[in-house]
Enzyme design. Structure first.
Site, PDB file in Angstrom:
ATOM      1  CB  THR A  26      -0.948   0.037   1.153  1.00 43.00           C
ATOM      2  OG1 THR A  26      -1.708  -1.087   1.239  1.00 43.00           O
ATOM      3  CG2 THR A  26      -2.048   1.098   0.978  1.00 43.00           C
ATOM      4  CG  ASP A  76       4.053   2.356   6.909  1.00 42.93           C
ATOM      5  OD1 ASP A  76       3.686   1.721   5.726  1.00 42.93           O
ATOM      6  OD2 ASP A  76       4.756   2.001   7.570  1.00 42.93           O
ATOM      7  CE  LYS A  89       3.617   0.742  10.559  1.00 41.09           C
ATOM      8  NZ  LYS A  89       3.437   0.255   9.061  1.00 41.09           N
ATOM      9  CD  GLU A  98       7.012  -0.474   8.796  1.00 45.36           C
ATOM     10  OE1 GLU A  98       6.720  -0.677   7.474  1.00 45.36           O
ATOM     11  OE2 GLU A  98       6.558  -0.953   9.610  1.00 45.36           O
TER      12      GLU A  98
END
Length: 215
Positions: A26, A76, A89, A98
């Site tokens: 994504t 994100d 995640k 991240e």
């Protein structure tokens, strides 16, 4: 749906500023959309080497996070997200970077499709990044929490570490579990984004993109 939600994230990008960019399929759609704005932003911070390469392929300047004094927004995806905008995640192995970028960002925007929205986190295995020397110790400690810790095969993170995926746990207090796992010696971090959740979730479905704010 991924393309639609990536496009919906573009208005959150602040002109003339740096944008934080996540990792995964994504996020890749978001990078492709961001390419049209590359002359109107001062650069991007990448959460993985794969993201850095994709940004540079589009001609977007990639900055080291230590060079950046302000990061207005980080965009994100997520493997799971609940109504409090707490996330799991790390399915792509980039959880540590991240989490660092998310910690610096003033606003975290999660872009996801409706299948990622859950009532209770934990159906998706929880990734835990581990220093190789501590693998056995961390695995034993995670087993005490319940569920089944499984070392991810053929996976070395950008930081040179390993990942254990913790399967079969129902996460009712995500912030407490995030802290508890991070206290295990040898853990770099885990994939729970509960102490620093998303501020906004753009959720795509067949009928369009919905904006969710934390409960």
């Amino acid at each position: 749906m991924k393309q639609a939600v990536a496009r919906a994230a573009i208005p959150h990008v602040v002109e003339g500023q740096v944008v934080g960019v996540g990792t995964g399929s994504t996020a890749n759609f978001f990078i492709d959309e961001l390419a049209s704005l590359r002359q109107r932003i001062s650069g991007a911070v990448a959460s993985s080497e794969a993201t850095r390469r994709r940004l540079e392929a589009h001609g977007i300047k990639v900055l080291d996070l230590n060079e950046v004094s302000r990061l207005p927004v980080y965009v994100d995806g997520a493997d799971e997200i609940n109504r409090s905008l707490q996330m799991i995640k790390g399915g792509g192995g980039a959880l540590t970077r991240e989490k660092i970028v998310a910690a610096v960002a003033e606003k975290v925007v999660c872009i996801a499709d409706q299948s990622k929205l859950v009532a209770v986190l934990g159906r998706f295995p929880l990734p835990v990044e581990v220093i190789p020397m501590a693998l056995g110790h961390v695995r034993r400690e995670l087993a005490r929490l319940g569920g089944k810790p499984v070392v991810r095969e053929r996976c070395i993170t950008d930081n040179g570490n390993l990942i254990i995926d913790l399967h079969g746990i129902e996460i009712t207090d995500a912030a407490a579990l995030e802290s508890r796992i991070n206290q295990i010696v040898g853990v770099v971090t885990n994939g729970l984004f509960a102490r620093r959740p998303a501020d906004v979730c753009l959720l795509a479905s067949a009928s369009g993109v919905q904006t969710l704010l934390a409960d």
